[in-house]
Design a protein around this motif. Structure first.
Motif, short mmCIF file in Angstrom:
data_model
loop_
_atom_site.label_atom_id
_atom_site.label_comp_id
_atom_site.label_asym_id
_atom_site.label_seq_id
_atom_site.Cartn_x
_atom_site.Cartn_y
_atom_site.Cartn_z
N THR A 247 14.37 -4.71 -4.39
CA THR A 247 13.14 -5.41 -4.04
C THR A 247 12.40 -5.89 -5.28
O THR A 247 12.32 -5.17 -6.28
N LEU A 248 11.89 -7.09 -5.21
CA LEU A 248 11.02 -7.61 -6.26
C LEU A 248 9.56 -7.43 -5.87
O LEU A 248 8.69 -7.26 -6.72
N SER A 249 9.29 -7.44 -4.58
CA SER A 249 7.91 -7.32 -4.10
C SER A 249 7.31 -5.95 -4.41
O SER A 249 6.08 -5.80 -4.46
N MET A 250 8.14 -4.93 -4.62
CA MET A 250 7.62 -3.60 -4.94
C MET A 250 6.80 -3.62 -6.22
O MET A 250 5.89 -2.80 -6.40
N PHE A 251 7.08 -4.57 -7.13
CA PHE A 251 6.36 -4.68 -8.40
C PHE A 251 5.12 -5.58 -8.30
O PHE A 251 4.41 -5.76 -9.29
N SER A 252 4.87 -6.16 -7.13
CA SER A 252 3.83 -7.18 -6.99
C SER A 252 2.44 -6.58 -6.92
O SER A 252 2.24 -5.42 -6.54
N ASN A 253 1.45 -7.42 -7.27
CA ASN A 253 0.04 -7.01 -7.18
C ASN A 253 -0.31 -6.62 -5.75
O ASN A 253 -1.08 -5.68 -5.51
N ARG A 254 0.23 -7.36 -4.80
CA ARG A 254 -0.07 -7.10 -3.38
C ARG A 254 0.35 -5.69 -2.98
O ARG A 254 -0.40 -4.98 -2.31
N PHE A 255 1.52 -5.28 -3.38
CA PHE A 255 1.99 -3.93 -3.03
C PHE A 255 1.27 -2.86 -3.85
O PHE A 255 1.13 -1.74 -3.38
N PHE A 256 0.84 -3.21 -5.06
CA PHE A 256 0.10 -2.25 -5.90
C PHE A 256 -1.26 -1.94 -5.28
O PHE A 256 -1.70 -0.80 -5.27
N ARG A 257 -1.93 -2.98 -4.80
CA ARG A 257 -3.31 -2.83 -4.32
C ARG A 257 -3.38 -2.45 -2.84
O ARG A 257 -4.44 -2.05 -2.36
N SER A 258 -2.29 -2.61 -2.15
CA SER A 258 -2.31 -2.44 -0.70
C SER A 258 -2.53 -0.98 -0.31
O SER A 258 -1.95 -0.07 -0.90
N GLY A 259 -3.40 -0.78 0.70
CA GLY A 259 -3.51 0.54 1.30
C GLY A 259 -2.26 0.81 2.12
O GLY A 259 -1.57 -0.11 2.55
N VAL A 260 -1.98 2.08 2.35
CA VAL A 260 -0.74 2.40 3.05
C VAL A 260 -0.95 3.61 3.96
O VAL A 260 -1.60 4.58 3.58
N GLN A 261 -0.41 3.49 5.14
CA GLN A 261 -0.36 4.61 6.08
C GLN A 261 1.03 4.66 6.68
O GLN A 261 1.52 3.69 7.25
N LYS A 262 1.67 5.79 6.51
CA LYS A 262 3.02 5.95 7.02
C LYS A 262 2.96 6.21 8.52
O LYS A 262 2.10 6.95 9.00
N ALA A 263 3.85 5.59 9.27
CA ALA A 263 3.90 5.78 10.72
C ALA A 263 4.04 7.26 11.05
O ALA A 263 4.83 7.97 10.43
N GLY A 264 3.25 7.72 12.01
CA GLY A 264 3.29 9.13 12.40
C GLY A 264 2.36 10.01 11.58
O GLY A 264 2.19 11.19 11.89
N SER A 265 1.75 9.43 10.52
CA SER A 265 0.83 10.20 9.68
C SER A 265 -0.60 9.76 9.96
O SER A 265 -0.87 8.59 10.22
N HIS A 266 -1.52 10.73 9.89
CA HIS A 266 -2.93 10.41 10.12
C HIS A 266 -3.65 10.13 8.81
O HIS A 266 -4.84 9.81 8.81
N THR A 267 -2.93 10.26 7.68
CA THR A 267 -3.54 10.04 6.37
C THR A 267 -3.33 8.60 5.94
O THR A 267 -2.20 8.11 5.89
N LYS A 268 -4.43 7.92 5.63
CA LYS A 268 -4.35 6.55 5.11
C LYS A 268 -4.78 6.57 3.65
O LYS A 268 -5.88 7.02 3.31
N HIS A 269 -3.91 6.08 2.79
CA HIS A 269 -4.21 6.03 1.35
C HIS A 269 -4.78 4.67 0.99
O HIS A 269 -4.31 3.63 1.48
N GLU A 270 -5.79 4.67 0.13
CA GLU A 270 -6.43 3.41 -0.26
C GLU A 270 -5.48 2.54 -1.08
O GLU A 270 -5.58 1.31 -1.06
N LYS A 271 -4.60 3.18 -1.82
CA LYS A 271 -3.62 2.44 -2.62
C LYS A 271 -2.25 3.07 -2.43
O LYS A 271 -2.13 4.28 -2.22
N SER A 272 -1.24 2.24 -2.49
CA SER A 272 0.13 2.76 -2.42
C SER A 272 0.46 3.51 -3.71
O SER A 272 -0.27 3.44 -4.69
N GLY A 273 1.60 4.18 -3.70
CA GLY A 273 2.03 4.89 -4.90
C GLY A 273 2.86 4.03 -5.84
O GLY A 273 3.40 4.53 -6.84
N ASN A 274 2.93 2.71 -5.54
CA ASN A 274 3.81 1.83 -6.33
C ASN A 274 3.45 1.78 -7.80
O ASN A 274 4.32 1.87 -8.67
#
Length: 437
Positions: A247-274
């Motif tokens: 993947t090239l998008s994994m290095f992108s600003n969009r993926f860096f700044r994006s909040g993330v919530q894994k399906a089945g999890s109730h925890t929403k992170h403000e930023k991904s771990g990318n």
């Protein structure tokens, strides 16, 4: 003629800083990076990643992958310390770069990052294959996961993976835990079982599979579950390091700044771990961490300081070496309890684990075996994530000279006693026989 001479000198003075700027084990941080792009728009869309490299002292040079003027070396000297391929769709490189040139670049001890994508060309796939991974043969396949996907506004788009299945290694990923899942959208790859140098760093979940997301499955996918690697690394035997991902998008600003919530999890992170993940893994790839060097290799007889030209069998000797680890800014003492030295001739006659003083000095002592010939002191140190050390020093071992043997061998005292008794008996018998006549 004079003008030509001045022009030649000026040209050499301009080129020297570039030609001399090569990877050095003494200062192992790669400094000059060539980044090959499909489109210059990637410079802005992936600027956070590039800026993080610049902030750590790297000099990045951006070129289009098909630029007819690009080259990795000039006059037999490499111009760059590492290569970043952010050009998944390139069919043919420009200039003097080709598949063989990239392989030679790595074989010369330089580092490489390969980012493929769903439109990856055969050329990029071949470079990945040579590095020990095999991308899915189906060019339209992507990693799909209906359980471990990232919750998004686009329901049903389960090609956006939220993965937290990371390699458990502080050596490679740093000591600080990566709490947020890592966003991934791209193609998966498997590891070549014949290559024991390649490691999975980020794996897909057991529910993942690789297939065309726009069509129904007619046959079972060949790449499924945790066998799918999302990000892999290689440390070659010459200590060159490679990062491979689909993947090239994994290095992108969009993926860096994006909040993330894994399906089945109730925890929403403000930023991904990318951002944290790619920062830490790039420190490893570019030798800012886990790069070892050995200096001051010494050996001598116990009680002496000078290194002899040879040893005699049964001599007592001492061996020492200093080992340091590059911290990114300076050399720090390396502390471990598994550094061993061999005293080797065809096979190790002595194998000793060395003790250390917690300041980088490793040492041990042992007796030279009762075998003469040409021996070697050998240190072959290989540890997951660290650059390997291979030290070797040859030394001859001689037997005792004729005048160096003891007059009487302690083990033979019973035989000496028996022989003395026989001789004494013979003299007494002769004396009695002589004077009895």
């Amino acid at each position: 003629m004079g003008k030509l001479w001045v022009i030649s000198i000026a040209s050499i003075s301009i080129l020297l800083p570039f030609l001399c700027n090569a990877f050095s084990p003494e200062s192992p941080t790669d400094r000059r990076l060539l980044v090959l792009l499909d489109d210059f728009a990637i410079k802005s869309s992936h600027s956070i990643y590039f800026n993080s490299l610049k902030s750590r002292g790297f000099d990045l040079e951006f070129k289009l992958a098909d630029d007819p003027k690009i080259a990795l070396q000039r006059y037999g000297q490499y111009l760059y310390d590492a290569l970043i391929l952010f050009c998944p769709s390139v069919e043919r490189f420009g200039g003097s770069i080709d598949y063989a040139a990239i392989i030679d670049f790595v074989d010369s001890g330089h580092d490489l990052i390969i980012a493929a994508d769903s439109n990856a060309s055969d050329l990029i796939r071949e470079v990945g294959n040579e590095s020990g991974v095999e991308f899915d043969e189906d060019p339209s396949a992507m990693v799909i996961d209906h359980i471990s996907y990232a919750v998004s506004e686009t329901e049903g788009d389960h090609t956006l993976i939220a993965s937290d299945d990371l390699i458990k290694s502080d050596v490679i990923l740093g000591s600080k835990r990566i709490a947020a899942p890592i966003l991934f959208r791209g193609i998966g790859h498997s590891l070549n079982p014949a290559n024991n140098l390649v490691l999975k760093v980020l794996s897909a979940s057991p529910s993942a599979y690789s297939a065309n997301p726009k069509s129904k499955l007619s046959t079972p996918p060949t790449l499924i579950g945790s066998a799918i690697s999302l990000v892999s690394i290689v440390q070659a035997r010459n200590n060159a390091r490679i990062l491979i991902t689909g993947t090239l998008s994994m290095f992108s600003n969009r993926f860096f700044r994006s909040g993330v919530q894994k399906a089945g999890s109730h925890t929403k992170h403000e930023k991904s771990g990318n951002e944290q993940f790619l920062t830490e893994i790039s420190k490893w790839v570019f030798h800012e961490r886990c790069h070892l060097k050995a200096v001051n290799v010494k050996h001598h007889k116990v009680g002496e300081t000078d290194e002899p030209a040879l040893y005699r069998i049964n001599d007592e000797l001492e061996y020492s070496v200093e080992i340091f680890e590059w911290s990114g800014t300076s050399w720090e003492p390396y502390v471990a309890n598994d550094v061993q030295v061999q005293f080797y001739m065809m096979s190790p006659y002595v194998l000793k684990t060395m003790s250390h003083d917690k300041k980088g000095l490793y040492s041990t002592s042992f007796k030279v075996p009762d075998v003469y010939g040409v021996f070697q002191f050998k240190v072959e140190y290989q540890k997951l994530g660290y650059t390997s050390l291979s030290l070797s020093k040859q030394i001859p071992v001689r037997p005792y000279r004729h005048n160096e043997y003891e007059r009487f061998i302690p083990a033979a005292y019973p035989y000496y006693g028996a022989a003395f008794s026989m001789m004494a008996g013979f003299f007494i018998f002769s004396f009695v026989h002589l004077y009895s006549k």
